[in-house]
Design an enzyme around this catalytic site. Structure first.
Site, mmCIF file in Angstrom:
data_model
loop_
_atom_site.group_PDB
_atom_site.id
_atom_site.type_symbol
_atom_site.label_atom_id
_atom_site.label_comp_id
_atom_site.label_asym_id
_atom_site.label_seq_id
_atom_site.Cartn_x
_atom_site.Cartn_y
_atom_site.Cartn_z
ATOM 1 N N HIS A 37 5.930 1.931 -4.000
ATOM 2 C CA HIS A 37 6.249 1.051 -2.872
ATOM 3 C C HIS A 37 6.682 1.922 -1.684
ATOM 4 O O HIS A 37 7.113 3.061 -1.865
ATOM 5 C CB HIS A 37 7.401 0.120 -3.238
ATOM 6 C CG HIS A 37 7.035 -0.974 -4.181
ATOM 7 N ND1 HIS A 37 7.697 -2.179 -4.182
ATOM 8 C CD2 HIS A 37 6.084 -1.072 -5.145
ATOM 9 C CE1 HIS A 37 7.181 -2.957 -5.107
ATOM 10 N NE2 HIS A 37 6.193 -2.299 -5.722
ATOM 11 N N GLU A 89 9.336 1.840 0.163
ATOM 12 C CA GLU A 89 10.730 2.278 0.099
ATOM 13 C C GLU A 89 10.908 3.413 -0.910
ATOM 14 O O GLU A 89 11.632 4.376 -0.649
ATOM 15 C CB GLU A 89 11.657 1.117 -0.314
ATOM 16 C CG GLU A 89 11.626 -0.060 0.628
ATOM 17 C CD GLU A 89 10.657 -1.155 0.191
ATOM 18 O OE1 GLU A 89 11.000 -2.332 0.381
ATOM 19 O OE2 GLU A 89 9.562 -0.844 -0.329
ATOM 20 N N CYS A 133 11.927 -5.580 -2.735
ATOM 21 C CA CYS A 133 11.875 -6.258 -4.025
ATOM 22 C C CYS A 133 13.074 -5.803 -4.866
ATOM 23 O O CYS A 133 13.861 -4.954 -4.425
ATOM 24 C CB CYS A 133 10.561 -5.928 -4.739
ATOM 25 S SG CYS A 133 10.487 -4.195 -5.298
#
Length: 162
Positions: free
Chosen positions: A56, A58, A86
């Protein structure tokens, strides 16, 4: 013309990262990490291309920032991300001890910075991150909406051609 705020400046860079993801047919999510008013790490969604659930925006940015600073602790860092993190990314943000997270658009189906849960501010955890939402929110939201619309249209065309 109004001056651009520092929050908008950094979110614009996160949007640039999201557009990199879109160019490789990934969900357009981008992230930057700022330390002492400088971008030290950038990341964008690469799950399909890397064939890795962990890839992801991040997570990619956190990995780079930790390497740059030589520490897993990112205490004095701020994160700018185009979509609400998430549960996995929110957990990593807490573990990295990131000071503040600026979020472009919220994610009512999977967001864990206030939408479904707020893992960034659980009082029992040893760290809580400040949150600021809505930074260039319309632009971040539109980018995702347009991507998924295009994806649906592509699927319909594929079915019609079968």
């Amino acid at each position: 013309m109004a001056a651009v705020s520092r929050e908008e400046k950094y979110m614009r860079e996160a949007i640039r990262q999201a557009k990199k993801a879109e160019r490789i047919d990934e969900v357009p999510i981008g992230c930057v990490i700022v330390y002492e008013d400088k971008i030290i790490a950038r990341g964008y969604n690469r799950r399909n291309i890397d064939r890795n659930t962990l890839s992801h925006a991040e997570m990619n940015a956190i990995r780079k920032a930790s390497k740059k600073l030589g520490d897993f602790r990112l205490d004095d860092c701020e994160m700018y991300v185009t979509l609400e993190p998430c549960q996995m990314c929110a957990g990593a943000i807490v573990q990295a001890r990131i000071k503040k997270v600026y979020i472009g658009s919220m994610n009512p189906k999977a967001g864990c910075a206030g939408s479904v849960l707020n893992l960034l501010q659980v009082e029992k955890f040893n760290h809580q991150a400040e949150i600021e939402t809505g930074i260039l929110g319309d632009e971040c939201s539109h980018m995702l909406t347009a991507f998924f619309k295009k994806l649906r249209e592509k699927k319909i065309k594929t079915k019609e051609n079968e």
